[in-house]
Every structure is written in C-alpha cells, then in structure tokens.
Write a protein that holds these residues in place. Sequence first.
Motif, PDB file in Angstrom:
ATOM      1  N   GLU A   1       0.814  -1.211   0.000  1.00  0.00           N
ATOM      2  CA  GLU A   1       0.000   0.000   0.000  1.00  0.00           C
ATOM      3  C   GLU A   1       0.849   1.263   0.000  1.00  0.00           C
ATOM      4  O   GLU A   1       0.351   2.333   0.284  1.00  0.00           O
TER       5      GLU A   1
ATOM      6  N   GLY B   1       2.560   2.775  -2.429  1.00  0.00           N
ATOM      7  CA  GLY B   1       2.891   3.360  -3.715  1.00  0.00           C
ATOM      8  C   GLY B   1       2.660   4.852  -3.778  1.00  0.00           C
ATOM      9  O   GLY B   1       3.249   5.541  -4.587  1.00  0.00           O
TER      10      GLY B   1
ATOM     11  N   ALA C   1       0.803   6.704  -7.666  1.00  0.00           N
ATOM     12  CA  ALA C   1       0.821   5.349  -8.216  1.00  0.00           C
ATOM     13  C   ALA C   1      -0.580   4.800  -8.442  1.00  0.00           C
ATOM     14  O   ALA C   1      -0.729   3.764  -9.073  1.00  0.00           O
ATOM     15  N   ARG C   2      -1.616   5.477  -7.939  1.00  0.00           N
ATOM     16  CA  ARG C   2      -2.980   4.977  -8.064  1.00  0.00           C
ATOM     17  C   ARG C   2      -3.530   5.220  -9.463  1.00  0.00           C
ATOM     18  O   ARG C   2      -3.286   6.252 -10.087  1.00  0.00           O
ATOM     19  N   GLN C   3      -4.305   4.264  -9.925  1.00  0.00           N
ATOM     20  CA  GLN C   3      -5.014   4.416 -11.181  1.00  0.00           C
ATOM     21  C   GLN C   3      -6.360   5.089 -10.950  1.00  0.00           C
ATOM     22  O   GLN C   3      -6.915   5.041  -9.849  1.00  0.00           O
TER      23      GLN C   3
ATOM     24  N   ALA D   1      -8.486   1.870 -14.608  1.00  0.00           N
ATOM     25  CA  ALA D   1      -8.515   0.532 -14.012  1.00  0.00           C
ATOM     26  C   ALA D   1      -9.409  -0.405 -14.810  1.00  0.00           C
ATOM     27  O   ALA D   1      -9.106  -1.596 -14.961  1.00  0.00           O
TER      28      ALA D   1
ATOM     29  N   ASP E   1      -7.432  -1.689 -17.681  1.00  0.00           N
ATOM     30  CA  ASP E   1      -6.187  -2.378 -17.370  1.00  0.00           C
ATOM     31  C   ASP E   1      -6.473  -3.874 -17.216  1.00  0.00           C
ATOM     32  O   ASP E   1      -7.209  -4.296 -16.320  1.00  0.00           O
TER      33      ASP E   1
ATOM     34  N   THR F   1      -5.392  -5.427 -13.752  1.00  0.00           N
ATOM     35  CA  THR F   1      -6.320  -5.105 -12.670  1.00  0.00           C
ATOM     36  C   THR F   1      -7.600  -5.926 -12.778  1.00  0.00           C
ATOM     37  O   THR F   1      -8.090  -6.488 -11.794  1.00  0.00           O
TER      38      THR F   1
ATOM     39  N   PRO G   1      -2.697  -3.240  -5.737  1.00  0.00           N
ATOM     40  CA  PRO G   1      -2.052  -2.094  -5.063  1.00  0.00           C
ATOM     41  C   PRO G   1      -2.158  -0.790  -5.835  1.00  0.00           C
ATOM     42  O   PRO G   1      -2.218   0.275  -5.229  1.00  0.00           O
ATOM     43  N   ARG G   2      -2.195  -0.853  -7.154  1.00  0.00           N
ATOM     44  CA  ARG G   2      -2.237   0.373  -7.949  1.00  0.00           C
ATOM     45  C   ARG G   2      -3.637   0.719  -8.428  1.00  0.00           C
ATOM     46  O   ARG G   2      -3.825   1.623  -9.232  1.00  0.00           O
ATOM     47  N   GLY G   3      -4.621  -0.012  -7.934  1.00  0.00           N
ATOM     48  CA  GLY G   3      -5.995   0.249  -8.347  1.00  0.00           C
ATOM     49  C   GLY G   3      -6.556   1.489  -7.685  1.00  0.00           C
ATOM     50  O   GLY G   3      -5.982   2.046  -6.737  1.00  0.00           O
TER      51      GLY G   3
ATOM     52  N   GLY H   1      -9.424   0.152  -0.926  1.00  0.00           N
ATOM     53  CA  GLY H   1      -8.980  -0.072  -2.287  1.00  0.00           C
ATOM     54  C   GLY H   1      -9.966  -0.905  -3.087  1.00  0.00           C
ATOM     55  O   GLY H   1     -11.026  -1.309  -2.599  1.00  0.00           O
TER      56      GLY H   1
END
Length: 307
Positions: free
Chosen positions: A85, A87, A91-93, A98, A101, A104, A165-167, A259
């Motif tokens: 967590e 990032g 780093a979040r999309q 998302a 992706d 994801t 994590p990047r969602g 998230g």
Amino acid sequence: MAAPGGPRAGAPPPRAGLAGGGPGGGACGRGNPQPAPPPAPARVAMAPALLLVPAALAAFVLAFGTGVEFVRFTSLRPLLGGGPESGGPVARQGWVAALQDHSTLAALAWDLGLLLLFVGQHSLMATETVKAWTSRYFGVLQRSLYVACTALALQLVMRCWEPVPRGPVLWEARAEPWATWVPLLCFVLHVISWLLIFSILLVFDYAELMGLKQVYYHVLGLGEPLALKSPRALRLFSHLRHPVCVELLTVLWVVPTLGTDRLLLALLLTLYLGLAHGLDQQDLRYLRAQLQRKLHLLSQPQDGGAE
C-alpha cells in the motif's frame, strides 16, 4: 446378558438353547448365523467413539486457526500494513484506467472467483439436502465436516487473494491529521467489533457451532443438542445465518484505505450477509426476552433455572 442378544437376532427356539448353558449356548450361536451380528453393533458403536473426538477436535483446531488468520487478513493487514500500500497517490489508477487495465481486471476476476467459491460452499453445505446427505454418511460429524470445509474454503480465499495495489480507491486517509486519527479510530472499532464477535459466539454456544458439543453428547449418549432447544430458538437459528453480521460489516468497511480489492470483498460479503438474514418481529421478541432473562440471571444468579 445373553438373553437380550438372543431375541434381537434369533427366533425363540435358539433363545431357549442359549439359556440352557454357557458353553452350549456359545456352540449353538456359532452354528446359527443369526446370533452372530449382535456383538457387531457394539463394536461399531465403540470404534467411532474413539475416532469421533479426534476428528471433531481436528476440525475445531482448523477452524480456530482459520479464524485467527481471518483476523489478520481483515484487520491487521489493512490497519497495520503488510500489503503493498506504499505506492502513494501518484501510483494509483483512476477508475476509467482501471477498467481498461487487463492486469487489474484479471486480479479482480480471480478474487471474485475465490469469493464465489467460498459463498457457494458456505451456502450449499447449509442446505437441507446436503445436510441430510452428510448426516447419513458422517453421522454426528456433520457439523464438524461443515466447519472444516468452510475453514478450508476461507483459507483458500486468504492465501490466494490477489491485491490490487495500484488500483483506484474509494477513500484514503493520507493527509494530516486524518492519516493519524483515522487509522487509530479504525483500530479501536475493529478491536471492539472482534470482542463483540467473540462474546456473541460464546453466547450462541461456541462448542455447538464448532461441532464439538454434538460429538460430546453422542459419546455420552445424551442425544442431539438441538433436540434440547426450544421451538423459538430453533426458529431463530433457521432465520439467523450469521449471528455477528453488524460486527463483520464494521470490520469489512471501516478501514483507512478502501482499495479496489477490499471494496470487492466488502460488497460481496455484505450482500451475502444481508441475504442470509430473515429475522421477523417474532424473532426479535424472542431475542429481547432472552436478553432480559440473561440480565435477570446475572443480577440474581440464585434464581437461575434451566432453559
């Protein structure tokens, strides 16, 4: 003790021969195939008694360990860390990115499959048809089998869960003072919720929920524990699939960062817990009466009676 065995397996003439003498009765029983089966049920009844308790204890240990792991999965990891967590907001999309992706979407599809597997097992094995089948072949271990299979399904969900994590996130407490106070408030609410969950499980007879009481009563020849429950209690149990619905919902939703994968977990389990409940006014009146009764017993223990 030979007379009770004779009438069950043989006709009246062999019964008279058995009464004539000890060795003669044994020889007659050995020649006639009828008296041979009576000792078998006794051996069959005694052998499972030596195996039922370890089997029930093994299912209990598996379920208890899975419960501890579930606390770590739902509370300790999102509150104290342990997941990727860190990032940062950059780093979040976004939600649109998302949805486009493939990595994801693949992770969310995998997590959804795991949850559907758990929900399917938990619901299918609770149906009357499956319960009748498992009771026919596993007897008093039916509840222990259900508990063990549920624990294994939940272990599969927790160990194979794919975080995103990047969602995108629905909310995230990162700016001060929220980054300090929100996690602390969530931690307090989680502690209170888990204490309430453990207390409610004890009130609802934890040993019976885990299948231990059924085996204990069977070994001692006391019958089925549910047979001693009142009709109102049985009606409540049929309507109340999960006795800790509100507390579990608090654990699922009250987190500093919600998230994408956590949102999927909370949404699906909230839907499942909501559909599993069907309490009506009669159930609520019974719960209110039981609460008043238990409070009265606590205030005046000497007046406590049997349920």
